[in-house]
Design an enzyme around this catalytic site. Structure first.
Site, short mmCIF file in Angstrom:
data_model
loop_
_atom_site.label_atom_id
_atom_site.label_comp_id
_atom_site.label_asym_id
_atom_site.label_seq_id
_atom_site.Cartn_x
_atom_site.Cartn_y
_atom_site.Cartn_z
N ALA A 130 -53.21 -35.86 -7.34
CA ALA A 130 -52.66 -34.82 -6.47
C ALA A 130 -53.63 -33.65 -6.36
O ALA A 130 -53.75 -32.85 -7.30
CB ALA A 130 -51.31 -34.34 -7.01
N GLY A 131 -54.35 -33.58 -5.23
CA GLY A 131 -55.29 -32.48 -5.01
C GLY A 131 -54.80 -31.63 -3.85
O GLY A 131 -53.97 -30.73 -4.03
N SER A 132 -55.27 -31.96 -2.63
CA SER A 132 -54.82 -31.20 -1.45
C SER A 132 -53.30 -31.28 -1.31
O SER A 132 -52.64 -30.34 -0.89
CB SER A 132 -55.47 -31.77 -0.19
OG SER A 132 -56.87 -31.76 -0.30
N GLU A 364 -59.96 -24.07 -3.63
CA GLU A 364 -59.05 -23.16 -2.93
C GLU A 364 -58.73 -23.68 -1.52
O GLU A 364 -58.61 -22.93 -0.57
CB GLU A 364 -59.68 -21.75 -2.87
CG GLU A 364 -58.70 -20.61 -2.89
CD GLU A 364 -58.03 -20.36 -4.24
OE1 GLU A 364 -58.57 -20.79 -5.28
OE2 GLU A 364 -56.95 -19.77 -4.23
C1 FAD Z 1 -65.12 -27.16 -9.82
C2 FAD Z 1 -63.69 -27.20 -9.43
C3 FAD Z 1 -62.82 -26.26 -9.92
C4 FAD Z 1 -61.45 -26.35 -9.63
N1 FAD Z 1 -60.57 -25.46 -10.20
C5 FAD Z 1 -59.24 -25.70 -10.11
C6 FAD Z 1 -58.30 -24.94 -10.87
O1 FAD Z 1 -58.68 -24.01 -11.59
N2 FAD Z 1 -56.99 -25.28 -10.80
C7 FAD Z 1 -56.54 -26.30 -10.01
O2 FAD Z 1 -55.34 -26.55 -10.02
N3 FAD Z 1 -57.40 -27.02 -9.25
C8 FAD Z 1 -58.73 -26.75 -9.29
N4 FAD Z 1 -59.62 -27.50 -8.54
C9 FAD Z 1 -59.11 -28.55 -7.71
C10 FAD Z 1 -59.30 -28.30 -6.22
O3 FAD Z 1 -58.36 -27.37 -5.79
C11 FAD Z 1 -59.18 -29.66 -5.54
O4 FAD Z 1 -60.34 -30.41 -5.86
C12 FAD Z 1 -59.01 -29.55 -4.05
O5 FAD Z 1 -57.77 -29.00 -3.75
C13 FAD Z 1 -59.14 -30.91 -3.36
O6 FAD Z 1 -58.37 -31.88 -3.99
P1 FAD Z 1 -59.02 -33.30 -4.38
O7 FAD Z 1 -60.28 -33.00 -5.09
O8 FAD Z 1 -58.01 -34.11 -5.08
O9 FAD Z 1 -59.39 -33.95 -3.01
P2 FAD Z 1 -58.38 -34.71 -2.01
O10 FAD Z 1 -57.20 -33.87 -1.75
O11 FAD Z 1 -58.17 -36.09 -2.51
O12 FAD Z 1 -59.27 -34.75 -0.70
C14 FAD Z 1 -60.34 -35.68 -0.52
C15 FAD Z 1 -60.87 -35.48 0.88
O13 FAD Z 1 -59.85 -35.77 1.84
C16 FAD Z 1 -59.62 -34.65 2.68
N5 FAD Z 1 -58.19 -34.56 3.01
C17 FAD Z 1 -57.14 -34.53 2.16
N6 FAD Z 1 -55.98 -34.40 2.84
C18 FAD Z 1 -56.33 -34.32 4.15
C19 FAD Z 1 -55.59 -34.17 5.37
N7 FAD Z 1 -54.26 -34.05 5.36
N8 FAD Z 1 -56.27 -34.12 6.52
C20 FAD Z 1 -57.62 -34.21 6.55
N9 FAD Z 1 -58.38 -34.35 5.44
C21 FAD Z 1 -57.73 -34.41 4.26
C22 FAD Z 1 -60.09 -33.45 1.89
O14 FAD Z 1 -60.40 -32.34 2.72
C23 FAD Z 1 -61.29 -34.03 1.17
O15 FAD Z 1 -62.40 -34.02 2.02
C24 FAD Z 1 -60.98 -27.38 -8.78
C25 FAD Z 1 -61.89 -28.30 -8.24
C26 FAD Z 1 -63.23 -28.23 -8.55
C27 FAD Z 1 -64.15 -29.26 -7.99
#
Ligand code: FAD
Length: 381
Positions: A130-132, A364
Site C-alpha cells: 500500500a503506497g499511493s 509525498e
Molecule cells: C525515501 C523514501 C522515504 C519515504 N518516507 C515515507 C514516510 O516517512 N512515511 C510513509 O508512510 N511513507 C514514506 N514513503 C513512501 C512514499 O510515500 C511512497 O513510496 C509513495 O507514496 C509511492 O508509493 P509506492 O512506492 O508504493 O508506489 P506505488 O503506489 O506502487 O506506485 C508505483 C507507480 O505507479 C503509479 N501509480 C500508482 N497509482 C496510480 C494511479 N492511480 N494512476 C496513475 N499512476 C499511478 C505511481 O505514480 C508510481 O509511478 C517514502 C518513500 C521513499 C522512497
C-alpha cells in the site's frame, strides 16, 4: 501584491543560511559516506528554534507560518537534501497530527521534546502492498482492554531507524470505510513488539535514514490513540497540502544549488579556447534551469502564502510540488551533462544531486498522484 519577504523573514533566511553553511555543510561528505543523519543536529537546531517552526510558542515553537518553514527547508536543501528531508519529517508528518489532534498530555510528551530536538518523530503509513493507495494498508490495531495490539509492517519510513516515536496508521475497525476505520496511534521506541527490521539502502538521500518497521503483537496503551478512533486517514489527508508545499521548497533549494554549481562550472571549464558557457547550447540549458527554478519558487511561495491565509490550496500545493520536483530533476540531468565526465564521478557532488533529485518525484505523492489531484481540481476525473 508584494513579492518580497518581510524584514523578519529575510533575517530568518540569513540566520538559517549562515547556520547551514557553518554547521551542516562541513558534515555533508562524512555523513553521506556513512549514510547516516548527523543526529546531534536535532538538538542543535532545536536549541536555535529551527525545528517545527510553525508550532505554537506555548509548546516552545516559533509560531511562524508555512512561508517561514519553506524558507528554512529551502536553505537546508541548498546544502543537503537528505538532511532537509529528516528535518521536514520532524516538523511535518512526524508530528503535526499530534499537534492538530492530540490531547494535552500527548503534546507534552511528544511535541515539546520534538521542538527541542530531544525526541525524533516518524510517520508510518506506507506498507509493502500500500503506497499511493493508502487505504489499502493491512496493519491492524485490535483493542484488548486498555491496550491496542498492533500487527503489521511499514516500509520506506523516513527517520524510522532513528526515531523515538512513530505515528502508525492502522485499522481499528475493518468493518468500516477507510476514513472511518483507520486510526493513528503513537508508538514509542522500545515498546515490546516494535522493531526496525532493517535500514534501507537507497539510491540517494543517504543522510535521511529510511527503514522498514515491524509490529508483532505490539501492545500500546489506548491513551496513545491520536484524536478520535477511526479518523486517522482524514487527519492525514488534511495534512497533505502542507507536506507537498514544503517538499516543493526542498526542490527549489536543491535546484538553486544545482544551478549555481552548473553556472560556475560553465564559466570555469574551458574547451576549444573558451568557457563552455559561451556555447549557446550550454547557455540555453542554464537559461531554462534559471527560469524553471524561479517559476518553481513562485509557485511554492504562492501556495505557502495561500496556506498561511487559511485559503484553499490543494491545486496550488500539488502544482508547486509537481513543477518544483520536475524542475529539479531536469536541472540535475542538465548539470550532469554540463559537468561532462566529471559529473559522472563519485568524487564530485553533481551525481549526488542527480540521485537525490529522483526521490522528489516519489515522496509525498508521486507525480501521477499530483496530476490526478490537479485534474480533479480543474474539474476533470
Ligand atoms: C525515501 C523514501 C522515504 C519515504 N518516507 C515515507 C514516510 O516517512 N512515511 C510513509 O508512510 N511513507 C514514506 N514513503 C513512501 C512514499 O510515500 C511512497 O513510496 C509513495 O507514496 C509511492 O508509493 P509506492 O512506492 O508504493 O508506489 P506505488 O503506489 O506502487 O506506485 C508505483 C507507480 O505507479 C503509479 N501509480 C500508482 N497509482 C496510480 C494511479 N492511480 N494512476 C496513475 N499512476 C499511478 C505511481 O505514480 C508510481 O509511478 C517514502 C518513500 C521513499 C522512497
Amino acid at each position: 501584491m508584494d513579492f518580497d519577504f518581510t524584514e523578519e523573514q529575510m533575517m530568518f533566511r540569513n540566520s538559517v543560511r549562515s547556520f547551514a553553511n557553518k554547521e551542516i555543510a562541513p558534515l555533508v561528505e562524512e555523513y553521506e559516506k556513512r549514510q547516516e543523519f548527523p543526529i546531534e543536529l536535532f538538538r542543535k537546531m532545536g536549541a536555535l528554534g529551527y525545528l517545527c517552526v510553525t508550532f505554537p510558542p506555548e509548546y516552545g515553537g516559533a509560531g511562524a507560518g508555512l512561508v517561514d518553514e519553506c524558507i528554512l527547508v529551502e536553505e537546508l536543501a541548498r546544502i543537503n537534501s537528505g538532511i532537509a528531508g529528516s528535518i521536514m519529517v520532524q516538523g511535518g508528518i512526524g508530528s503535526t497530527i499530534i499537534l492538530d489532534y492530540g490531547n494535552e498530555d500527548q503534546k507534552q510528551r511528544y511535541i515539546v521534546p520534538a521542538i527541542r530536538g530531544e525526541k525524533i518523530g516518524a510517520f508510518g503509513l506506507t506498507e509493502p502492498e500500500a503506497g499511493s493507495d493508502a487505504a489499502a494498508i493491512q496493519t491492524r490495531a485490535e483493542k484488548a482492554g486498555d491496550y491496542y495490539i498492533i500487527n503489521g509492517s511499514k516500509i520506506f519510513i523516513s527517520n524510522g531507524p532513528i526515531c523515538d516515536f512513530v505515528l502508525v496508521a492502522a485499522w481499528t475497525d475493518r468493518s468500516r470505510k477507510p476514513t472511518d476505520g483507520i486510526s493513528v496511534i503513537v508508538v514509542d521506541r522500545g515498546t515490546p513488539g516494535f522493531s526496525v527490521s532493517r535500514k534501507l539502502d537507497k539510491v540517494g538521500a543517504w543522510t535521511a535514514e529510511t527503514g522498514e518497521l515491524v509490529f508483532e503483537d505490539c501492545r500500546v496503551p489506548r491513551e496513545n490513540l491520536i484524536g478520535e478512533e477511526g479518523k486517522g486517514l482524514r487527519y492525514l489527508l488534511r495534512s497533505l497540502n502542507r507536506g507537498r508545499i514544503t517538499h516543493a521548497a526542498s526542490s527549489v533549494g536543491a535546484a538553486r544549488t544545482i544551478l549555481e554549481e552548473a553556472l560556475k562550472y560553465s564559466r570555469e571549464r574551458v574547451q576549444f579556447g573558451r568557457p563552455i558557457g559561451k556555447n549557446q547550447s550550454i547557455a540555453f540549458k542554464l537559461a531554462r534551469m534559471a527560469m524553471e527554478t524561479e517559476a518553481a519558487s513562485l509557485l511554492t511561495y504562492h501556495a505557502a502564502w495561500l496556506y498561511d491565509q487559511g485559503r484553499k490550496c490543494s491545486k496550488e500545493a500539488s502544482m508547486a510540488k509537481l513543477f518544483a520536483s520536475e524542475a529539479r530533476v531536469k536541472a540535475s540531468n542538465e548539470a550532469m551533462h554540463i559537468f561532462g565526465g566529471y559529473g559522472y564521478m563519485m568524487e564530485y557532488p553533481v551525481q549526488r544531486y542527480w540521485r537525490d533529485a529522483k526521490l522528489s518525484l516519489i515522496t509525498e505523492g508521486t507525480s501521477e498522484i499530483q496530476q490526478i489531484i490537479i485534474a480533479r481540481e480543474i474539474g476533470l476525473l
